[in-house]
Design a protein around this motif. Structure first.
Motif, PDB file in Angstrom:
ATOM      1  N   ILE A  65       8.437  -2.273 -10.197  1.00 16.83           N
ATOM      2  CA  ILE A  65       8.658  -0.917  -9.687  1.00 16.83           C
ATOM      3  C   ILE A  65       7.722  -0.634  -8.505  1.00 16.83           C
ATOM      4  N   ARG A  66       6.514  -1.207  -8.533  1.00 16.18           N
ATOM      5  CA  ARG A  66       5.595  -1.076  -7.387  1.00 16.18           C
ATOM      6  C   ARG A  66       6.200  -1.746  -6.159  1.00 16.18           C
ATOM      7  N   LEU A  67       6.746  -2.957  -6.353  1.00 16.77           N
ATOM      8  CA  LEU A  67       7.376  -3.657  -5.226  1.00 16.77           C
ATOM      9  C   LEU A  67       8.575  -2.886  -4.689  1.00 16.77           C
ATOM     10  N   ALA A  68       9.334  -2.265  -5.587  1.00 17.13           N
ATOM     11  CA  ALA A  68      10.481  -1.468  -5.146  1.00 17.13           C
ATOM     12  C   ALA A  68      10.021  -0.275  -4.308  1.00 17.13           C
ATOM     13  N   MET A  69       8.964   0.387  -4.735  1.00 14.62           N
ATOM     14  CA  MET A  69       8.447   1.518  -3.970  1.00 14.62           C
ATOM     15  C   MET A  69       7.907   1.067  -2.616  1.00 14.62           C
ATOM     16  N   LEU A  70       7.217  -0.069  -2.585  1.00 22.47           N
ATOM     17  CA  LEU A  70       6.745  -0.596  -1.303  1.00 22.47           C
ATOM     18  C   LEU A  70       7.918  -0.906  -0.382  1.00 22.47           C
ATOM     19  N   SER A  71       9.020  -1.382  -0.946  1.00 17.59           N
ATOM     20  CA  SER A  71      10.225  -1.647  -0.168  1.00 17.59           C
ATOM     21  C   SER A  71      10.775  -0.356   0.425  1.00 17.59           C
ATOM     22  N   LEU A  72      10.833   0.690  -0.383  1.00 17.53           N
ATOM     23  CA  LEU A  72      11.319   1.980   0.117  1.00 17.53           C
ATOM     24  C   LEU A  72      10.411   2.534   1.212  1.00 17.53           C
ATOM     25  N   LEU A  73       9.110   2.357   1.045  1.00 13.11           N
ATOM     26  CA  LEU A  73       8.172   2.828   2.066  1.00 13.11           C
ATOM     27  C   LEU A  73       8.259   2.000   3.342  1.00 13.11           C
ATOM     28  N   ALA A  74       8.613   0.727   3.224  1.00 13.01           N
ATOM     29  CA  ALA A  74       8.806  -0.108   4.415  1.00 13.01           C
ATOM     30  C   ALA A  74      10.032   0.369   5.190  1.00 13.01           C
ATOM     31  N   GLU A  75      11.056   0.809   4.462  1.00 14.57           N
ATOM     32  CA  GLU A  75      12.264   1.340   5.103  1.00 14.57           C
ATOM     33  C   GLU A  75      12.026   2.712   5.705  1.00 14.57           C
ATOM     34  N   ASP A  76      11.220   3.534   5.011  1.00 19.72           N
ATOM     35  CA  ASP A  76      10.950   4.899   5.447  1.00 19.72           C
ATOM     36  C   ASP A  76       9.537   5.270   5.022  1.00 19.72           C
ATOM     37  N   PRO A  77       8.550   5.178   5.936  1.00 16.58           N
ATOM     38  CA  PRO A  77       7.158   5.465   5.582  1.00 16.58           C
ATOM     39  C   PRO A  77       6.928   6.881   5.042  1.00 16.58           C
ATOM     40  N   GLU A  78       7.889   7.768   5.249  1.00 17.14           N
ATOM     41  CA  GLU A  78       7.765   9.146   4.765  1.00 17.14           C
ATOM     42  C   GLU A  78       8.489   9.364   3.439  1.00 17.14           C
ATOM     43  N   TYR A  79       8.974   8.261   2.827  1.00 17.92           N
ATOM     44  CA  TYR A  79       9.689   8.404   1.554  1.00 17.92           C
ATOM     45  C   TYR A  79       8.759   9.042   0.527  1.00 17.92           C
ATOM     46  N   ASN A  80       9.261  10.069  -0.131  1.00 14.26           N
ATOM     47  CA  ASN A  80       8.446  10.848  -1.048  1.00 14.26           C
ATOM     48  C   ASN A  80       9.189  11.026  -2.365  1.00 14.26           C
ATOM     49  N   LEU A  81       8.572  10.644  -3.454  1.00 11.02           N
ATOM     50  CA  LEU A  81       9.175  10.851  -4.764  1.00 11.02           C
ATOM     51  C   LEU A  81       9.157  12.329  -5.128  1.00 11.02           C
ATOM     52  N   PRO A  82      10.172  12.820  -5.840  1.00  9.04           N
ATOM     53  CA  PRO A  82      10.147  14.212  -6.300  1.00  9.04           C
ATOM     54  C   PRO A  82       8.892  14.486  -7.131  1.00  9.04           C
ATOM     55  N   GLY A  83       8.210  15.561  -6.823  1.00 13.94           N
ATOM     56  CA  GLY A  83       6.995  15.932  -7.533  1.00 13.94           C
ATOM     57  C   GLY A  83       5.727  15.318  -6.981  1.00 13.94           C
ATOM     58  N   SER A  84       5.876  14.362  -6.071  1.00 13.71           N
ATOM     59  CA  SER A  84       4.719  13.683  -5.506  1.00 13.71           C
ATOM     60  C   SER A  84       4.002  14.595  -4.511  1.00 13.71           C
ATOM     61  N   PRO A  85       2.674  14.520  -4.458  1.00 18.79           N
ATOM     62  CA  PRO A  85       1.939  15.345  -3.510  1.00 18.79           C
ATOM     63  C   PRO A  85       2.079  14.886  -2.055  1.00 18.79           C
ATOM     64  N   ALA A  86       2.487  13.631  -1.848  1.00 16.79           N
ATOM     65  CA  ALA A  86       2.612  13.104  -0.488  1.00 16.79           C
ATOM     66  C   ALA A  86       3.382  11.787  -0.523  1.00 16.79           C
ATOM     67  N   PRO A  87       3.932  11.368   0.620  1.00 17.84           N
ATOM     68  CA  PRO A  87       4.591  10.064   0.662  1.00 17.84           C
ATOM     69  C   PRO A  87       3.635   8.951   0.228  1.00 17.84           C
ATOM     70  N   GLY A  88       4.190   7.972  -0.475  1.00 14.75           N
ATOM     71  CA  GLY A  88       3.386   6.830  -0.882  1.00 14.75           C
ATOM     72  C   GLY A  88       2.596   7.020  -2.159  1.00 14.75           C
ATOM     73  N   PHE A  89       2.716   8.173  -2.797  1.00 13.85           N
ATOM     74  CA  PHE A  89       2.038   8.404  -4.065  1.00 13.85           C
ATOM     75  C   PHE A  89       2.987   8.044  -5.211  1.00 13.85           C
ATOM     76  N   VAL A  90       2.432   7.453  -6.255  1.00 13.55           N
ATOM     77  CA  VAL A  90       3.215   7.064  -7.435  1.00 13.55           C
ATOM     78  C   VAL A  90       2.471   7.504  -8.691  1.00 13.55           C
ATOM     79  N   PRO A  91       3.216   7.731  -9.784  1.00 13.76           N
ATOM     80  CA  PRO A  91       2.551   8.084 -11.036  1.00 13.76           C
ATOM     81  C   PRO A  91       1.998   6.833 -11.729  1.00 13.76           C
ATOM     82  N   VAL A  92       0.730   6.900 -12.078  1.00 12.64           N
ATOM     83  CA  VAL A  92       0.055   5.766 -12.722  1.00 12.64           C
ATOM     84  C   VAL A  92      -0.682   6.283 -13.955  1.00 12.64           C
ATOM     85  N   ARG A  93      -0.557   5.549 -15.028  1.00 14.68           N
ATOM     86  CA  ARG A  93      -1.336   5.831 -16.234  1.00 14.68           C
ATOM     87  C   ARG A  93      -2.447   4.801 -16.284  1.00 14.68           C
ATOM     88  N   PHE A  94      -3.674   5.257 -16.180  1.00 12.94           N
ATOM     89  CA  PHE A  94      -4.836   4.371 -16.243  1.00 12.94           C
ATOM     90  C   PHE A  94      -5.334   4.303 -17.686  1.00 12.94           C
TER      91      PHE A  94
END
Length: 125
Positions: A65-94
């Protein structure tokens, strides 16, 4: 932290470069899988939280899923997930676990998901 050493938060929004792939990850993610995951994210949103080791940011589960998101960001650096504070942010459980436990969890998580079977009747409905 709870008694298991895990964050009480389900996930935290972080820049995608905050988490790093596990260099010993034995699973390959072919381009067609990454494309399917990226298409799914675009169509339905983000469905899986990345699981990462606290302190190191090493991915325990969610490499594809990380690789998929990087792919989307390569296509569109401004790609933003719903609820995300900014493009390129992803939900992570540490989770606060040892390297040994993180490795065991990564192997178990990936193996357990491969044991599932599709119910064609349920899918058809």
């Amino acid at each position: 932290m709870n008694t298991a050493g895990q964050s009480k938060e389900a996930a935290t929004w972080v820049p995608i470069n905050t988490v790093q792939p596990w260099d010993k990850n034995p699973w390959n993610h072919p381009p067609e899988q990454i494309r399917e995951l990226a298409d799914s994210i675009k169509a339905y949103g983000w469905g899986r939280t990345i699981l990462a080791q606290s302190g190191t940011g090493r991915i325990i589960g969610g490499h594809g899923i990380r690789l998929a998101m990087l792919s989307l960001l390569a296509e569109d650096p401004e790609y933003n997930l719903p609820g995300s504070p900014a493009p390129g942010f992803v939900p992570v459980r540490f989770v606060d676990v040892s390297d040994q436990k993180a490795t065991a969890l990564a192997l178990m998580d990936n193996r357990a998901s491969r044991l599932s079977e599709q119910d064609d009747n349920a899918v058809g409905k």
